[in-house]
Design a protein around this motif. Structure first.
Motif, PDB file in Angstrom:
ATOM      1  N   LEU A  19       3.970   1.906  -1.186  1.00 17.78           N
ATOM      2  CA  LEU A  19       3.471   0.536  -1.358  1.00 17.78           C
ATOM      3  C   LEU A  19       1.991   0.622  -1.300  1.00 17.78           C
ATOM      4  O   LEU A  19       1.393   0.869  -0.194  1.00 17.78           O
ATOM      5  N   PHE A  20       1.117   0.427  -2.364  1.00 16.91           N
ATOM      6  CA  PHE A  20      -0.464   0.377  -2.387  1.00 16.91           C
ATOM      7  C   PHE A  20      -0.750  -1.165  -2.227  1.00 16.91           C
ATOM      8  O   PHE A  20      -0.544  -1.996  -2.991  1.00 16.91           O
ATOM      9  N   VAL A  21      -1.404  -1.591  -1.131  1.00 13.64           N
ATOM     10  CA  VAL A  21      -2.094  -2.717  -0.880  1.00 13.64           C
ATOM     11  C   VAL A  21      -3.591  -2.757  -0.752  1.00 13.64           C
ATOM     12  O   VAL A  21      -4.200  -2.148  -0.124  1.00 13.64           O
ATOM     13  N   VAL A  22      -4.030  -3.353  -2.034  1.00 18.58           N
ATOM     14  CA  VAL A  22      -5.537  -3.220  -2.210  1.00 18.58           C
ATOM     15  C   VAL A  22      -6.148  -4.720  -2.158  1.00 18.58           C
ATOM     16  O   VAL A  22      -5.596  -5.763  -2.311  1.00 18.58           O
ATOM     17  N   PRO A  23      -7.280  -4.726  -1.666  1.00 17.20           N
ATOM     18  CA  PRO A  23      -8.313  -5.981  -1.693  1.00 17.20           C
ATOM     19  C   PRO A  23      -8.648  -6.265  -3.092  1.00 17.20           C
ATOM     20  O   PRO A  23      -8.823  -5.274  -3.822  1.00 17.20           O
ATOM     21  N   THR A  59     -11.901  -9.373   1.697  1.00 23.39           N
ATOM     22  CA  THR A  59     -10.515  -9.143   1.235  1.00 23.39           C
ATOM     23  C   THR A  59     -10.006  -7.928   1.679  1.00 23.39           C
ATOM     24  O   THR A  59      -8.679  -7.708   1.759  1.00 23.39           O
ATOM     25  N   SER A  60     -10.933  -7.058   2.154  1.00 17.35           N
ATOM     26  CA  SER A  60     -10.231  -5.702   2.867  1.00 17.35           C
ATOM     27  C   SER A  60      -9.521  -6.207   4.462  1.00 17.35           C
ATOM     28  O   SER A  60      -8.576  -5.709   4.312  1.00 17.35           O
ATOM     29  N   ALA A  61     -10.344  -7.227   4.954  1.00 17.27           N
ATOM     30  CA  ALA A  61      -9.638  -7.658   6.004  1.00 17.27           C
ATOM     31  C   ALA A  61      -7.999  -8.221   5.889  1.00 17.27           C
ATOM     32  O   ALA A  61      -7.077  -8.226   6.526  1.00 17.27           O
ATOM     33  N   ALA A  62      -8.244  -9.158   4.584  1.00 13.81           N
ATOM     34  CA  ALA A  62      -6.982  -9.873   4.539  1.00 13.81           C
ATOM     35  C   ALA A  62      -5.790  -8.723   3.787  1.00 13.81           C
ATOM     36  O   ALA A  62      -4.807  -8.938   4.226  1.00 13.81           O
ATOM     37  N   ALA A  63      -6.441  -7.612   3.365  1.00 15.52           N
ATOM     38  CA  ALA A  63      -5.299  -6.497   2.718  1.00 15.52           C
ATOM     39  C   ALA A  63      -4.741  -5.844   3.896  1.00 15.52           C
ATOM     40  O   ALA A  63      -3.573  -5.671   4.026  1.00 15.52           O
ATOM     41  N   GLY A  64      -5.253  -5.880   5.062  1.00 16.74           N
ATOM     42  CA  GLY A  64      -4.901  -5.415   6.270  1.00 16.74           C
ATOM     43  C   GLY A  64      -3.789  -6.084   6.828  1.00 16.74           C
ATOM     44  O   GLY A  64      -2.485  -5.637   7.459  1.00 16.74           O
ATOM     45  N   ALA A  80      -0.664  -5.646   4.451  1.00 17.24           N
ATOM     46  CA  ALA A  80      -0.207  -4.184   4.786  1.00 17.24           C
ATOM     47  C   ALA A  80       0.578  -4.227   5.880  1.00 17.24           C
ATOM     48  O   ALA A  80       1.950  -3.778   5.919  1.00 17.24           O
ATOM     49  N   GLY A  81       0.588  -4.895   6.952  1.00 18.77           N
ATOM     50  CA  GLY A  81       0.988  -5.202   8.227  1.00 18.77           C
ATOM     51  C   GLY A  81       2.229  -5.722   7.834  1.00 18.77           C
ATOM     52  O   GLY A  81       3.235  -5.290   8.754  1.00 18.77           O
ATOM     53  N   VAL A  82       2.431  -7.159   7.498  1.00 20.60           N
ATOM     54  CA  VAL A  82       3.416  -7.568   7.088  1.00 20.60           C
ATOM     55  C   VAL A  82       4.489  -6.753   6.228  1.00 20.60           C
ATOM     56  O   VAL A  82       5.767  -7.143   6.561  1.00 20.60           O
TER      57      VAL A  82
END
Length: 168
Positions: A66-70, A149-154, A157-159
């Motif tokens: 799964l790729f989670v990207v900002p 958005t990089s912080a939001a992507a983290g 990704a954790g969830v």
């Protein structure tokens, strides 16, 4: 290699493939920003097609990842001015890539961040994107508040990892 608190470097089983994907994604994003003069929408349609083809191949070649990207921090509508890898579509269907989640950021009032990219079709989910505390080496107290958005992507990704753990 992943660095742990001991200062030693460890290679986790299977990490090599993931590292290669991360490096390729980072390099392609950097090239896209250079080509665009770091301004979304300033790349040619041919260049955008090349990036879409590159990213869709990476995503297709790693279907179990799964790729989670900002979504990006240019204040852009990614539906109008594509930003990669967030704007990648499956070239065979011109639809969503099934293992890609594009994340936008929100302010404390739950509205989209002013500088965060949006897109009704290209941004899949929003998460908190301001004053996100993280551990940072070299700071006085070991922590730093960051945003974007990089912080939001983290967070997303954790969830996603927790959901996968609870319901594999």
């Amino acid at each position: 290699d992943l660095q742990r608190g001991s200062g030693r470097h460890h290679r986790l089983p299977g990490a090599g493939a993931a590292e290669g994907v991360e490096v390729r994604l980072h390099g392609a994003v950097a090239r896209a920003r250079v080509d665009a003069g770091h301004r979304p929408g300033q790349i040619s349609a041919e260049t955008a097609a090349d990036y879409n083809q590159f990213f869709s191949k990476v995503f297709r070649d790693h279907p179990a990842t799964l790729f989670v990207v900002p979504s990006g921090n240019e204040g852009n509508d990614n539906d109008q001015l594509p930003v990669y890898p967030c704007s990648t579509v499956d070239p065979t269907t011109t639809g969503d890539v099934p293992n890609l989640i594009c994340v936008g950021g929100t302010q404390p009032n739950d509205q989209a961040m002013c500088a965060g990219n949006v897109g009704q079709n290209s941004v899949d989910i929003f998460a908190p994107g301001t004053a996100i505390w993280s551990t940072v080496r070299g700071t006085t107290n070991g922590a730093h508040a960051a945003g974007g958005t990089s912080a939001a992507a983290g967070i997303v990704a954790g969830v996603a990892a927790l959901v996968e753990h609870l319901d594999p």
